[in-house]
Design a protein around this motif. Structure first.
Motif, mmCIF file in Angstrom:
data_model
loop_
_atom_site.group_PDB
_atom_site.id
_atom_site.type_symbol
_atom_site.label_atom_id
_atom_site.label_comp_id
_atom_site.label_asym_id
_atom_site.label_seq_id
_atom_site.Cartn_x
_atom_site.Cartn_y
_atom_site.Cartn_z
ATOM 1 N N SER A 1 -19.086 7.796 6.804
ATOM 2 C CA SER A 1 -19.242 7.059 8.060
ATOM 3 C C SER A 1 -17.896 7.005 8.776
ATOM 4 C CB SER A 1 -19.730 5.625 7.792
ATOM 5 O OG SER A 1 -20.986 5.635 7.155
ATOM 6 N N PRO A 2 -17.815 7.528 10.006
ATOM 7 C CA PRO A 2 -16.538 7.493 10.732
ATOM 8 C C PRO A 2 -16.094 6.056 10.993
ATOM 9 C CG PRO A 2 -18.068 9.029 11.762
ATOM 10 C CD PRO A 2 -18.862 8.243 10.766
ATOM 11 N N PHE A 3 -14.805 5.816 10.811
ATOM 12 C CA PHE A 3 -14.213 4.512 11.103
ATOM 13 C C PHE A 3 -13.513 4.525 12.456
ATOM 14 C CE2 PHE A 3 -10.204 1.990 10.850
ATOM 15 C CZ PHE A 3 -10.767 0.731 10.912
ATOM 16 N N ALA A 4 -12.706 5.553 12.707
ATOM 17 C CA ALA A 4 -11.958 5.635 13.963
ATOM 18 C C ALA A 4 -11.435 7.046 14.141
ATOM 19 C CB ALA A 4 -10.792 4.645 13.963
ATOM 20 N N THR A 5 -11.288 7.437 15.400
ATOM 21 C CA THR A 5 -10.588 8.672 15.748
ATOM 22 C C THR A 5 -9.270 8.283 16.404
ATOM 23 O OG1 THR A 5 -12.600 9.983 16.001
ATOM 24 C CG2 THR A 5 -10.633 10.760 17.145
ATOM 25 N N ILE A 6 -8.172 8.762 15.820
ATOM 26 C CA ILE A 6 -6.840 8.437 16.314
ATOM 27 C C ILE A 6 -6.367 9.606 17.176
ATOM 28 C CG2 ILE A 6 -4.486 7.836 15.664
ATOM 29 C CD1 ILE A 6 -5.608 6.845 12.991
ATOM 30 N N SER A 7 -6.229 9.364 18.466
ATOM 31 C CA SER A 7 -5.862 10.445 19.386
ATOM 32 C C SER A 7 -4.708 10.064 20.307
ATOM 33 C CB SER A 7 -7.081 10.841 20.232
ATOM 34 O OG SER A 7 -7.580 9.723 20.955
ATOM 35 N N ASP A 8 -4.128 8.878 20.111
ATOM 36 C CA ASP A 8 -3.070 8.419 21.010
ATOM 37 C C ASP A 8 -1.678 8.575 20.413
ATOM 38 O OD1 ASP A 8 -3.379 6.561 19.037
ATOM 39 O OD2 ASP A 8 -3.383 4.806 20.347
ATOM 40 N N GLY A 9 -1.573 9.329 19.317
ATOM 41 C CA GLY A 9 -0.279 9.521 18.691
ATOM 42 C C GLY A 9 0.067 10.993 18.568
ATOM 43 N N PRO A 10 1.104 11.302 17.818
ATOM 44 C CA PRO A 10 1.539 12.695 17.681
ATOM 45 C C PRO A 10 0.594 13.546 16.843
ATOM 46 C CG PRO A 10 2.853 11.277 16.278
ATOM 47 C CD PRO A 10 2.009 10.363 17.112
ATOM 48 N N VAL A 11 -0.280 12.911 16.053
ATOM 49 C CA VAL A 11 -1.245 13.636 15.221
ATOM 50 C C VAL A 11 -2.642 13.114 15.542
ATOM 51 C CG1 VAL A 11 -1.986 14.181 12.879
ATOM 52 C CG2 VAL A 11 0.452 13.931 13.386
ATOM 53 N N VAL A 12 -3.574 14.025 15.763
ATOM 54 C CA VAL A 12 -4.959 13.662 16.065
ATOM 55 C C VAL A 12 -5.791 13.826 14.803
ATOM 56 C CG1 VAL A 12 -6.999 14.231 17.426
ATOM 57 C CG2 VAL A 12 -4.732 14.331 18.477
ATOM 58 N N GLY A 13 -6.610 12.831 14.514
ATOM 59 C CA GLY A 13 -7.457 12.914 13.324
ATOM 60 C C GLY A 13 -8.498 11.817 13.311
ATOM 61 N N THR A 14 -9.450 11.947 12.397
ATOM 62 C CA THR A 14 -10.521 10.966 12.232
ATOM 63 C C THR A 14 -10.456 10.372 10.842
ATOM 64 O OG1 THR A 14 -11.959 12.151 13.770
ATOM 65 C CG2 THR A 14 -13.022 10.607 12.267
ATOM 66 N N VAL A 15 -10.608 9.060 10.770
ATOM 67 C CA VAL A 15 -10.587 8.323 9.513
ATOM 68 C C VAL A 15 -12.008 7.901 9.173
ATOM 69 C CG1 VAL A 15 -9.656 6.323 8.278
ATOM 70 C CG2 VAL A 15 -8.267 7.492 9.998
ATOM 71 N N TYR A 16 -12.368 8.006 7.890
ATOM 72 C CA TYR A 16 -13.695 7.636 7.407
ATOM 73 C C TYR A 16 -13.530 6.553 6.343
ATOM 74 C CZ TYR A 16 -14.800 12.126 9.564
ATOM 75 O OH TYR A 16 -14.916 13.175 10.447
ATOM 76 N N LEU A 17 -14.518 5.659 6.272
ATOM 77 C CA LEU A 17 -14.380 4.521 5.361
ATOM 78 C C LEU A 17 -15.758 4.057 4.901
ATOM 79 C CD1 LEU A 17 -12.260 2.588 4.132
ATOM 80 C CD2 LEU A 17 -12.546 1.131 6.136
ATOM 81 N N ASN A 18 -15.978 4.060 3.586
ATOM 82 C CA ASN A 18 -17.216 3.563 2.997
ATOM 83 C C ASN A 18 -16.892 2.828 1.700
ATOM 84 O OD1 ASN A 18 -18.424 6.330 4.474
ATOM 85 N ND2 ASN A 18 -19.763 4.552 4.566
ATOM 86 N N TRP A 19 -17.927 2.336 1.029
ATOM 87 C CA TRP A 19 -17.714 1.571 -0.190
ATOM 88 C C TRP A 19 -18.987 1.567 -1.015
ATOM 89 C CZ3 TRP A 19 -20.323 -3.106 -1.401
ATOM 90 C CH2 TRP A 19 -21.208 -3.549 -0.399
ATOM 91 N N ASP A 20 -18.834 1.243 -2.294
ATOM 92 C CA ASP A 20 -19.967 0.896 -3.136
ATOM 93 C C ASP A 20 -19.493 -0.165 -4.126
ATOM 94 O OD1 ASP A 20 -18.604 2.241 -5.148
ATOM 95 O OD2 ASP A 20 -19.941 3.978 -5.184
ATOM 96 N N ASP A 21 -20.249 -0.392 -5.174
ATOM 97 C CA ASP A 21 -19.893 -1.469 -6.097
ATOM 98 C C ASP A 21 -18.625 -1.182 -6.889
ATOM 99 O OD1 ASP A 21 -22.138 -2.882 -5.329
ATOM 100 O OD2 ASP A 21 -23.400 -2.018 -6.908
ATOM 101 N N ASP A 22 -18.194 0.079 -6.917
ATOM 102 C CA ASP A 22 -17.083 0.463 -7.773
ATOM 103 C C ASP A 22 -15.824 0.899 -7.030
ATOM 104 O OD1 ASP A 22 -18.611 0.129 -10.215
ATOM 105 O OD2 ASP A 22 -19.673 1.956 -9.649
ATOM 106 N N PHE A 23 -15.963 1.429 -5.814
ATOM 107 C CA PHE A 23 -14.820 2.016 -5.124
ATOM 108 C C PHE A 23 -14.855 1.725 -3.617
ATOM 109 C CE2 PHE A 23 -15.472 4.760 -8.823
ATOM 110 C CZ PHE A 23 -14.187 4.848 -9.347
ATOM 111 N N LEU A 24 -13.654 1.660 -3.036
ATOM 112 C CA LEU A 24 -13.482 1.747 -1.593
ATOM 113 C C LEU A 24 -13.099 3.195 -1.300
ATOM 114 C CD1 LEU A 24 -13.262 0.185 1.153
ATOM 115 C CD2 LEU A 24 -10.801 0.036 0.680
ATOM 116 N N TYR A 25 -13.905 3.866 -0.486
ATOM 117 C CA TYR A 25 -13.712 5.295 -0.223
ATOM 118 C C TYR A 25 -13.020 5.478 1.129
ATOM 119 C CZ TYR A 25 -17.185 5.783 -3.940
ATOM 120 O OH TYR A 25 -17.864 5.702 -5.130
#
Length: 460
Positions: A77-101
């Motif tokens: 699940s996309p969390f954010a697209t960072i495009s206002d800095g020197p590097v452009v990229g997309t961050v994803y963030l999910n979870w379950d009972d055992d891990f933060l992904y």
């Protein structure tokens, strides 16, 4: 300290105010109050006193992705697209009972600095402030990870960075080159820096990218870090004007062979009837391989100030892999507007089995008895009859039948089967494996226990 300042002036450092981003250009020496640090590349510090301005989706769905260096269109699940800095990229963030992904994809090799406030109570509070730094992908497709914790629990006025509280090896990391950029995936385990993973949990989170040709500068421990609030959720819904959707599951913890049963409620908040053009039910990501995809068009209207309930059912195949999955339903209304809702469900093993031995180690003088206890927990709904089989080393004896039938009367029910094994007096010193199996409907679940045997001479 004065010597360091003179060297900085001589090399004509370009600096920006301390509250903002600054770059020390060229091969210069950068000096902190704690001492001089040599930097072979330009050094960059992140302005943590300003909250990130990129738009985010704060509701983070419960979903277990696969850490394989591939970010599929519905796997994360996309969390954010960072495009206002020197590097452009997309961050994803999910979870379950055992891990933060956590995952990200950048258009060029880059540093990524992730801050997590695992309690969501502010950065300079407690010992729950986690910093992850992943260096740019190299030619060997390896991105070293460094981890540290900001500890403000002992003295909030004098917090300290703790570099040894957490081992980077405890965080699963997958790195891959992707064209001219990179893909990185991580799994942060529950309990790390107090990380609690449950529906409704509030966390602070931010991710920052820096160019590969720079060196991130560590902030002083007393420097505040402003993060973004995120909320861990199992489901979410998007409504349309006058229509509120609500998706629920009859059971969100399932086993293979069981039916996934879902109900979509469409709540009309105005007194004008609404017609439904279509409703589509489908699994998201890996769940698409296991759930029936269904599109319905002959549907009842949603009368004014009333609720219409639509139902869906799909059997889970025996081939489904235990894990956390996402399920989605979308309804298109008469004016073309769309309402949608999704939720998560988990698939468990039908049986969990544990084998205990008392005593766990044997000091052998003559024939010795060991108590073996097999504990079986069933996640299968309703009554079921299974077989428990104990298999000792070849020369050992089991009192009674090694295969015994057991009845488990309900879902989440637990039974214990106790055996007595006799270790012969001729058994040599060494490690011996005992195996316990649960057999049900042609499938077998297995566990093992190693028992250490030590011979004691009669004269000792």
């Amino acid at each position: 300290m004065r010597t360091c300042i003179r060297r900085i002036i001589v090399h004509q450092i370009v600096a920006v105010m301390a509250v903002g981003l600054f770059i020390i250009a060229g091969n210069t020496a950068w000096c902190q109050e704690t001492g001089g640090v040599q930097a072979a590349t330009p050094s960059v510090t992140i302005n943590y006193r300003e909250r990130p301005r990129y738009p985010i989706d704060p509701q983070r769905l419960k979903l277990r992705p696969t850490l394989d260096g591939e970010i599929g269109p519905t796997e994360w699940s996309p969390f954010a697209t960072i495009s206002d800095g020197p590097v452009v990229g997309t961050v994803y963030l999910n979870w379950d009972d055992d891990f933060l992904y956590i995952a990200y994809r950048t258009e060029a090799p880059a540093w990524c600095i992730v801050n997590v406030d695992t309690a969501g109570d502010g950065w300079l509070r407690g010992a729950d402030n986690l910093e992850l730094v992943v260096s740019p992908v190299d030619t060997a497709a390896s991105a070293p990870l460094t981890v540290r914790v900001l500890d403000a629990a002992v003295n909030r006025d004098a917090p300290i960075w703790n570099d040894s509280a957490i081992k980077a090896a405890d965080i699963a990391l997958m790195v891959r080159r992707a064209g001219s950029g990179q893909v990185v995936e991580m799994a942060v385990p529950r309990g790390m820096a107090g990380l609690s993973l449950r529906p409704g949990a509030l966390l602070g989170f931010r991710a920052d990218f820096l160019p590969a040709g720079t060196t991130p500068v560590s902030t002083a421990p007393y420097e505040p870090h402003l993060l973004l609030d995120i909320n861990l959720v199992e489901s979410r819904a998007v409504g349309a004007t006058g229509i509120v959707p609500r998706l629920s599951l009859a059971d969100s913890q399932l086993v293979s062979g069981q039916d996934l049963e879902a109900t979509l409620e469409l709540i009309n908040q105005v007194d004008t009837p609404r017609t439904i053009r279509s409703v589509s039910w489908t699994g998201i990501g890996p769940a698409q391989n296991y759930l029936k995809t269904l599109r319905e068009v002959a549907l009842p209207a949603v009368n004014g100030l009333k609720t219409t309930r639509l139902r869906y059912s799909s059997p889970l195949p025996d081939t489904i892999i235990p894990g956390v999955y996402q399920f989605e339903v979308t309804a298109v209304m008469d004016d073309g507007s769309t309402v949608a809702a999704n939720t998560s469900f988990s698939v468990q093993e039908q049986f969990e089995i544990q084998l205990d031995a008392e005593p766990p180690q044997v000091a052998l003088i003559g024939p010795t008895e060991i108590k073996l206890t097999v504990t079986v927990r069933s996640a299968v709904p309703g009554f079921k009859k299974a077989d428990v089989v104990i298999t000792p080393p070849a020369s050992w004896e089991i009192k009674g039948k090694p295969k015994r039938s057991v009845n488990i009367h309900r879902e989440d029910g637990t039974i214990r089967v106790v055996y007595t094994a006799i270790v012969p007096s001729a058994t040599q010193t060494g490690d011996y494996q005992v195996t316990a199996d649960v057999q049900w409907r042609g499938k077998t679940w297995t566990t093992h226990r190693v028992i250490k045997v030590t011979r004691i001479s009669q004269g000792s």
